[in-house]
Design an enzyme around this catalytic site. Structure first.
Site, PDB file in Angstrom:
ATOM      1  N   GLN A 135     116.567   7.090  20.209  1.00 58.56           N
ATOM      2  CA  GLN A 135     117.727   6.722  21.405  1.00 58.56           C
ATOM      3  C   GLN A 135     117.120   6.622  22.216  1.00 58.56           C
ATOM      4  O   GLN A 135     116.464   6.815  23.207  1.00 58.56           O
ATOM      5  CB  GLN A 135     118.484   8.015  21.503  1.00 58.56           C
ATOM      6  CG  GLN A 135     119.285   8.049  22.217  1.00 58.56           C
ATOM      7  CD  GLN A 135     120.414   9.236  23.560  1.00 58.56           C
ATOM      8  OE1 GLN A 135     119.309   9.770  23.398  1.00 58.56           O
ATOM      9  NE2 GLN A 135     121.000   8.366  23.925  1.00 58.56           N
ATOM     10  N   SER A 138     117.338   5.950  28.185  1.00 60.33           N
ATOM     11  CA  SER A 138     116.767   5.768  28.859  1.00 60.33           C
ATOM     12  C   SER A 138     115.476   5.248  29.536  1.00 60.33           C
ATOM     13  O   SER A 138     115.159   4.988  28.983  1.00 60.33           O
ATOM     14  CB  SER A 138     115.790   7.087  29.217  1.00 60.33           C
ATOM     15  OG  SER A 138     116.966   8.031  29.533  1.00 60.33           O
ATOM     16  N   GLU A 253     126.108  13.429  21.788  1.00 60.34           N
ATOM     17  CA  GLU A 253     125.067  13.814  21.798  1.00 60.34           C
ATOM     18  C   GLU A 253     125.293  15.101  22.442  1.00 60.34           C
ATOM     19  O   GLU A 253     125.008  16.245  22.204  1.00 60.34           O
ATOM     20  CB  GLU A 253     124.195  12.814  22.294  1.00 60.34           C
ATOM     21  CG  GLU A 253     122.729  13.424  23.442  1.00 60.34           C
ATOM     22  CD  GLU A 253     122.331  12.820  24.380  1.00 60.34           C
ATOM     23  OE1 GLU A 253     122.544  12.041  25.414  1.00 60.34           O
ATOM     24  OE2 GLU A 253     120.839  12.997  24.267  1.00 60.34           O
TER      25      GLU A 253
HETATM   26  C1  LIG Z   1     112.995  16.429  26.316  1.00 69.61           C
HETATM   27  C2  LIG Z   1     113.580  15.741  26.661  1.00 69.61           C
HETATM   28  C3  LIG Z   1     114.289  14.759  25.729  1.00 69.61           C
HETATM   29  C4  LIG Z   1     114.703  13.012  26.166  1.00 69.61           C
HETATM   30  N1  LIG Z   1     115.244  12.562  25.121  1.00 69.61           N
HETATM   31  C5  LIG Z   1     115.660  11.123  25.491  1.00 69.61           C
HETATM   32  C6  LIG Z   1     115.660  10.154  23.986  1.00 69.61           C
HETATM   33  O1  LIG Z   1     115.529  10.652  22.920  1.00 69.61           O
HETATM   34  N2  LIG Z   1     116.210   9.024  24.666  1.00 69.61           N
HETATM   35  C7  LIG Z   1     116.960   8.600  25.865  1.00 69.61           C
HETATM   36  O2  LIG Z   1     117.271   7.757  26.060  1.00 69.61           O
HETATM   37  N3  LIG Z   1     116.097   9.773  26.855  1.00 69.61           N
HETATM   38  C8  LIG Z   1     116.372  10.642  26.365  1.00 69.61           C
HETATM   39  N4  LIG Z   1     116.296  11.677  27.542  1.00 69.61           N
HETATM   40  C9  LIG Z   1     116.143  11.159  29.058  1.00 69.61           C
HETATM   41  C10 LIG Z   1     116.627  11.802  29.571  1.00 69.61           C
HETATM   42  O3  LIG Z   1     118.159  11.513  29.093  1.00 69.61           O
HETATM   43  C11 LIG Z   1     116.925  11.632  31.164  1.00 69.61           C
HETATM   44  O4  LIG Z   1     116.128  11.914  31.650  1.00 69.61           O
HETATM   45  C12 LIG Z   1     118.097  12.369  32.094  1.00 69.61           C
HETATM   46  O5  LIG Z   1     119.202  12.219  31.760  1.00 69.61           O
HETATM   47  C13 LIG Z   1     117.626  11.952  33.799  1.00 69.61           C
HETATM   48  O6  LIG Z   1     117.143  11.317  34.218  1.00 69.61           O
HETATM   49  P1  LIG Z   1     116.159  10.834  34.943  1.00 69.61           P
HETATM   50  O7  LIG Z   1     115.011  11.520  34.155  1.00 69.61           O
HETATM   51  O8  LIG Z   1     115.981   9.638  35.133  1.00 69.61           O
HETATM   52  O9  LIG Z   1     116.650  11.945  36.535  1.00 69.61           O
HETATM   53  P2  LIG Z   1     117.475  11.641  37.675  1.00 69.61           P
HETATM   54  O10 LIG Z   1     118.395  10.398  37.097  1.00 69.61           O
HETATM   55  O11 LIG Z   1     116.546  10.110  37.895  1.00 69.61           O
HETATM   56  O12 LIG Z   1     118.229  12.735  38.366  1.00 69.61           O
HETATM   57  C14 LIG Z   1     117.072  13.375  39.015  1.00 69.61           C
HETATM   58  C15 LIG Z   1     118.186  13.870  39.499  1.00 69.61           C
HETATM   59  O13 LIG Z   1     119.140  13.940  40.590  1.00 69.61           O
HETATM   60  C16 LIG Z   1     120.278  13.828  39.244  1.00 69.61           C
HETATM   61  N5  LIG Z   1     121.160  13.097  40.039  1.00 69.61           N
HETATM   62  C17 LIG Z   1     121.389  11.420  39.859  1.00 69.61           C
HETATM   63  N6  LIG Z   1     121.862  11.165  39.884  1.00 69.61           N
HETATM   64  C18 LIG Z   1     123.222  12.846  39.794  1.00 69.61           C
HETATM   65  C19 LIG Z   1     124.666  12.144  40.043  1.00 69.61           C
HETATM   66  N7  LIG Z   1     125.412  10.938  40.307  1.00 69.61           N
HETATM   67  N8  LIG Z   1     125.259  13.162  40.582  1.00 69.61           N
HETATM   68  C20 LIG Z   1     124.445  14.762  41.221  1.00 69.61           C
HETATM   69  N9  LIG Z   1     123.135  14.403  40.661  1.00 69.61           N
HETATM   70  C21 LIG Z   1     122.676  13.663  39.984  1.00 69.61           C
HETATM   71  C22 LIG Z   1     119.714  14.759  38.803  1.00 69.61           C
HETATM   72  O14 LIG Z   1     121.084  15.965  38.113  1.00 69.61           O
HETATM   73  C23 LIG Z   1     118.286  15.520  38.633  1.00 69.61           C
HETATM   74  O15 LIG Z   1     118.180  16.220  38.973  1.00 69.61           O
HETATM   75  C24 LIG Z   1     115.570  13.085  27.952  1.00 69.61           C
HETATM   76  C25 LIG Z   1     114.725  14.341  28.303  1.00 69.61           C
HETATM   77  C26 LIG Z   1     113.979  15.268  28.124  1.00 69.61           C
HETATM   78  C27 LIG Z   1     114.160  16.467  29.589  1.00 69.61           C
END
Ligand SMILES: Cc1cc2nc3c(=O)[nH]c(=O)nc-3n(C[C@H](O)[C@H](O)[C@H](O)COP(=O)(O)OP(=O)(O)OC[C@H]3O[C@@H](n4cnc5c(N)ncnc54)[C@H](O)[C@@H]3O)c2cc1C
Length: 428
Positions: A135, A138, A253
């Site tokens: 997928q 991100s 998902e």
């Molecule tokens: C093991 C693992 C597998 C993954 N696999 C995939 C994959 O296969 N494909 C893919 O596309 N992605 C994947 N991801 C990514 C995952 O979807 C993102 O890590 C997740 O959506 C959070 O985005 P970010 O890491 O950019 O954190 P950020 O969006 O930067 O968030 C940082 C912090 O801010 C908080 N936050 C952000 N916005 C808000 C809001 N509007 N309101 C309240 N709190 C908020 C979040 O809760 C978090 O605590 C994976 C992640 C992990 C850990």
């Protein structure tokens, strides 16, 4: 053998599934489970050729029982009918394909939005585990706010030229196909300028670089795309409607990660509490007993909530925001469960004899080989569970969705929502 009768009773479906398993699994597998002979079953499991099994299982339709039969990869069963099949498969410890992203999310998205050509071409490879999917949503600056993503796709005749970077892409290092969302129109607000594609991960210009995580495994990756060409026939849904298609993937998902038939290797097992009890018989510490009782209760609540969501889907609804309830519950539940498992282990959860935590070494995710309850696997499960409240959308985001879409609270403010994407301030 296929399930042909349009209206089979649950009992008949169960009987038919067992009959198929008897033919397809190694001799004595069913008998070993019926006799509760774990040693005999373990021996049979160790001798099973996993790849060959996944092909046979996928071709039979039993691996994806709700998928339409006409594409050669399903049984066209309703979710309720499929539940009977899945209960039999779980009971008889049938090995499942680890193509969880493809089967849990890619298949349902194609079934909802894909062309006939895409379904015929792609569904069988998914179900048989022969074509692993990933997928590509991100990005370094677009995780929770995935609609703000920057990867660009520019049309060139019958093709699209894609450039950009994705991150945290689970299984990309072994994936044949990727679900890609890219920006095709930067002049409109962020949700309106996206288009959804299926990307050939072997196409020139795709560069996959593994990222090592806390467990020592490298389940996920960075994916760089430089002038990658995608034929327009691999666009899923209309141009500019990529967000709607992506929401179908994200809803599925959440269902896949919510424990509803989840294939995740994170949990201590299907019947987690029973396995913990079997491992630590006669726990005297009342605090541990209390925590065990709590995880037992929580596990039941999740199962019932999943049942409620499945009943809704049975009435013809797509996976909806209620998936966020169980995604949130399952993530936090599994962290409590894994913490309890490691606390019960005592010193053995911190140091053990034999292999370290590193993955399987064969490119497959470590959960493929975590059938056992070894101290190493319990430690690994505890560490892996830390990701549960981030992957598939963080728990904060699940709470936002529940507030807005289930409870009807006002939407959270988003100053960038209605601006043309190109005018939204961002760091470069
Ligand atoms: C093991 C693992 C597998 C993954 N696999 C995939 C994959 O296969 N494909 C893919 O596309 N992605 C994947 N991801 C990514 C995952 O979807 C993102 O890590 C997740 O959506 C959070 O985005 P970010 O890491 O950019 O954190 P950020 O969006 O930067 O968030 C940082 C912090 O801010 C908080 N936050 C952000 N916005 C808000 C809001 N509007 N309101 C309240 N709190 C908020 C979040 O809760 C978090 O605590 C994976 C992640 C992990 C850990």
């Amino acid at each position: 053998m296929a399930v042909d009768a349009p209206e089979m009773t649950g009992e008949a479906l169960r009987a038919q599934t067992i009959e198929w398993l008897r033919e397809a699994l190694p001799a004595d597998w069913i008998e070993a489970i019926d006799a509760d002979d774990n040693a005999a079953w373990s021996k049979l499991r160790a001798g099973l050729d996993y790849g060959e099994w996944c092909t046979r299982f996928g071709n039979s339709g039993y691996a994806t029982p709700t998928w339409p039969k006409e594409y050669g990869a399903g049984l066209s069963l309703s979710p309720v009918e499929a539940k009977h099949v899945n209960e039999v498969l779980n009971h008889y410890k049938v090995p499942r394909p680890f193509n969880i992203i493809g089967i849990g999310m890619g298949g349902p998205t194609l079934i909802t939005w894909g062309s006939e050509e895409q379904k015929t071409k792609l569904l069988p490879g998914l179900a048989t585990n022969q074509e692993i999917w990933c997928q590509l949503f991100s990005e370094p600056s677009a995780g929770s706010d995935v609609a703000g993503l920057s990867t660009r796709a520019v049309r060139d005749g019958d093709e699209w030229i894609v450039s950009g970077q994705k991150v945290w892409t689970t299984l990309a290092h072994i994936a044949r196909w990727g679900m890609l969302v890219a920006r095709t129109d930067p002049d409109v607000p962020k949700h309106e300028g996206l288009t959804y594609f299926v990307l050939d991960m072997q196409a020139p210009g795709v560069d996959v670089r593994p990222l090592v995580q806390i467990t020592g495994d490298a389940e996920f990756n960075e994916v760089f795309m430089e002038d990658v060409r995608i034929p327009d026939s691999m666009r899923v849904g209309p141009e500019g409607e990529g967000w709607r298609v992506a929401v179908t993937t994200l809803m599925n998902e959440r269902v896949a990660l919510s424990g509803a038939g989840s294939l995740s290797g994170d949990s201590v097992g299907g019947s987690a509490v029973e396995r913990l009890l079997a491992r630590h018989t006669g726990i005297a510490d009342p605090r541990m007993r209390q925590r065990l009782a709590q995880v037992y209760i929580d596990g039941k609540l999740i199962r019932w909530n999943n049942q409620r969501a499945a009943d809704r889907r049975k009435r013809g609804a797509e996976a909806g925001p209620e998936g966020s309830i169980t995604k949130l519950m399952q993530a936090e539940y599994n962290q409590r469960l894994q913490k309890l498992a490691i606390d019960l282990e005592g010193a053995g959860g911190m140091a053990w004899e034999g292999a370290g935590l590193m993955g399987t070494g064969d490119g497959n995710p470590a959960w493929v080989s975590t059938d056992s309850d070894s101290e190493r696997d319990i430690a690994r499960g505890f560490l892996r569970a830390q990701a549960n409240t981030i992957e598939g959308g963080t728990s904060n985001i699940m709470r936002n969705i529940l507030g807005e879409r289930v409870l009807g609270l006002p939407k959270e403010p988003d100053n960038s929502r209605d601006l043309p994407w190109k005018d939204v301030p961002r760091s470069t």
